[in-house]
Write an enzyme that holds these catalytic residues in place. Structure first.
Site, PDB file in Angstrom:
ATOM      1  N   GLU A  19      74.103  39.062  82.395  1.00 56.77           N
ATOM      2  CA  GLU A  19      73.590  40.210  81.630  1.00 56.77           C
ATOM      3  C   GLU A  19      74.704  40.888  80.825  1.00 56.77           C
ATOM      4  O   GLU A  19      74.925  42.103  80.913  1.00 56.77           O
ATOM      5  CB  GLU A  19      72.899  41.219  82.560  1.00 56.77           C
ATOM      6  CG  GLU A  19      71.669  40.619  83.210  1.00 56.77           C
ATOM      7  CD  GLU A  19      70.779  41.613  83.931  1.00 56.77           C
ATOM      8  OE1 GLU A  19      69.582  41.343  84.060  1.00 56.77           O
ATOM      9  OE2 GLU A  19      71.276  42.669  84.360  1.00 56.77           O
ATOM     10  N   GLU A  53      66.085  35.018  86.038  1.00 55.27           N
ATOM     11  CA  GLU A  53      65.738  36.143  86.915  1.00 55.27           C
ATOM     12  C   GLU A  53      64.367  36.656  86.526  1.00 55.27           C
ATOM     13  O   GLU A  53      64.126  36.954  85.355  1.00 55.27           O
ATOM     14  CB  GLU A  53      66.735  37.305  86.773  1.00 55.27           C
ATOM     15  CG  GLU A  53      68.031  37.102  87.475  1.00 55.27           C
ATOM     16  CD  GLU A  53      68.923  38.331  87.415  1.00 55.27           C
ATOM     17  OE1 GLU A  53      68.404  39.460  87.450  1.00 55.27           O
ATOM     18  OE2 GLU A  53      70.151  38.141  87.337  1.00 55.27           O
TER      19      GLU A  53
END
Ligand code: BGP
Length: 474
Positions: free
Chosen positions: A175, A366
């Site tokens: 991320e 995810e």
């Protein structure tokens, strides 16, 4: 019902700092995760050291460092094809840039990958998942410090060589676009001065772009079979109204998030960045050769997390959190107990958006729902909310594939309960396997199968064809 491709990588995803514990065992150094307490405000008033009397959930987490063999056996029971986890950089280089790697740390991952491979589970490895070695933060200010580029290259080369033939799928920074919203976790940035915040963030981003490109090139050189991806949080942003100002502000916010994949996948700074640079008077220190490296070291695929969607309007303050941006409430969507809107169609939307933009393979690394679990008197956990979320998102993933989007795989976030990155809680559970541990660390650590475990097993077994969870909802 849409078909999933043969060889589709169904699996789960965890991160070293949220699962392993053993924060100072066998020579491991501290990482930024090791100084974060529990609570919604865990990033406020931080001190870059361990303080007496404070409980730090990463120190024990779910003790995966010691239980991985049994846990992997349980995960294998679902028929998982892959497991995404990270290597804790400070287990290999305790200070991030030590002269020699820590053999005990290297051996741990050797054993873990061997255990996975024994069950036919492909390891998918994040090189940096919210785990910058603390020593690098203290000495160089985290990723705004140029020395991290070489330190990271050496760490990457060490693990690429060591795990050659065992690991094929890699990702550089987890991320990375959370550099703005979670600067300490995403970029090892300890922001204290609002005035230099943006400057530091963009400098850190540049250094990470160079480091990511170098990792791609080293990865390919060590083993041409390596696939090195980037990883972003890409839950979508919708305009809160049809007012053109809101639509354009949302577009710009989305760009700010996609800026990272624009650079990592296209190999150059996008044209729109020039305006950002001028408006904020950013002075980004670059060395000759940086831009050329970024061009050559483009990532092979785009890994991303998807949890929810959010609404944005002109002038709205952006609230940072993991897994997406929080903003106004969307009246059309239900929310989880942690206030995250549930939006399966948003997953189809981003898959299409991202493939239209990049024409690169996508990997959903995810997706999941944090919920409170109730253990019934008969000992069962009938987690219907989780099964429903899973079903709805798998359905939309099938739709995206039918739309023509090439998806490598899908790794459910937290197939076994782990520590939450956003709050440090254990109570926010994502797992198909329950772990007896509370927010304050109490509990036996015992593992217990939830009903969703059997449901995910059925999905994997039928390659996404049988999504009926009724048999498990009782
Ligand atoms: C992502 C992170 C994960 C993770 C997940 C869920 O942002 O990559 O590390 O934890 O979000 O968020 P949380 O744990 O805050 O519920």
């Amino acid at each position: 019902m849409n078909d999933f491709p043969k060889g589709f990588l169904w699996g789960g995803a965890i991160a070293a700092n949220q699962a392993e514990g053993a924060y100072d065992e066998d020579g491991k150094g501290l990482s930024v995760a090791d100084i974060l307490p529990v609570g919604k405000n865990r990033f406020d008033n931080l001190v870059l050291d361990i303080q007496q009397g404070v409980y730090y959930p990463s120190h024990e987490a779910i003790d995966f460092y010691h239980t991985y063999k049994k846990d992997i056996e349980l995960l294998a029971g679902m028929g998982m094809k892959c497991l995404r986890t990270s290597i804790a950089w400070s287990r290999i280089f305790p200070n991030g840039d030590d002269a020699t790697p820590n053999e005990a740390g290297l051996r741990f991952y050797d054993d873990m990958f061997d255990t996975l491979l024994k069950y036919g589970i492909e390891p998918v490895v994040t090189l940096a998942h919210f785990e910058t070695p603390l020593s690098l933060v203290k000495r160089f200010g985290g990723w705004k410090g140029r020395p991290l580029i070489n330190a990271f290259a050496r760490y990457c080369e060490t693990v690429f060589r060591r795990y050659k033939g065992k690991v094929r799928y890699w990702m550089t920074f987890n991320e990375i676009n959370h550099t703005h919203t979670l600067p300490l976790l995403a970029a090892g940035l300890f922001i204290q001065d609002e005035a230099t915040k943006l400057q530091d963030m963009y400098q850190a981003s540049h250094n990470m772009f160079v480091a990511s490109a170098q990792a791609v090139l080293i990865g390919h050189e060590v083993d041409p079979n390596n696939q090195v991806g980037c990883m972003l949080s890409l839950s979508p942003v919708y305009p809160a109204s049809c007012k053109p100002e809101d639509v354009f502000a949302s577009y710009q916010l989305r760009r700010r998030l996609l800026f990272y994949s624009d650079v990592q996948l296209r190999g150059e700074y996008p044209a729109y960045f020039e305006r950002i640079r001028k408006e904020h008077n950013l002075q980004i220190a670059m060395e000759s050769g940086d831009l050329e490296l970024i061009k050559r070291g483009r990532c092979d695929y785009l890994g991303f997390s998807y949890y929810r969607s959010s609404l944005h309007e002109d002038g709205m303050k952006i609230l940072g959190n993991t897994g997406g941006l929080l903003g106004k409430k969307n009246p059309h969507l239900k929310e989880t107990s942690w206030g995250w809107p549930i939006d399966p169609l948003g997953l189809r939307y981003v898959c299409n958006e991202l493939y239209d933009r990049y024409q690169k393979p996508l990997f959903i690394v995810e997706n999941g729902v944090g919920a409170v679990d109730v253990i019934r008197e008969d000992g069962k956990i009938v987690d219907t909310e989780r099964m429903e979320y899973l079903k709805d998102h798998v359905l939309m993933m099938g739709e995206a594939i039918a739309d023509g989007v090439p998806l490598i795989g899908y790794t459910w976030w937290g197939p076994i309960d782990i520590v939450s990155a956003g709050t440090g809680e254990m109570k926010k559970r994502y797992g198909f396997i329950h772990v007896d541990r509370d927010n304050d660390g109490a509990g036996t650590g015992e593992r217990r199968i939830k009903n969703s475990y059997y449901y995910y097993k059925q999905i994997i077994e039928t390659n996404g064809r049988n999504l009926d969870y009724a048999p498990f909802a009782k």
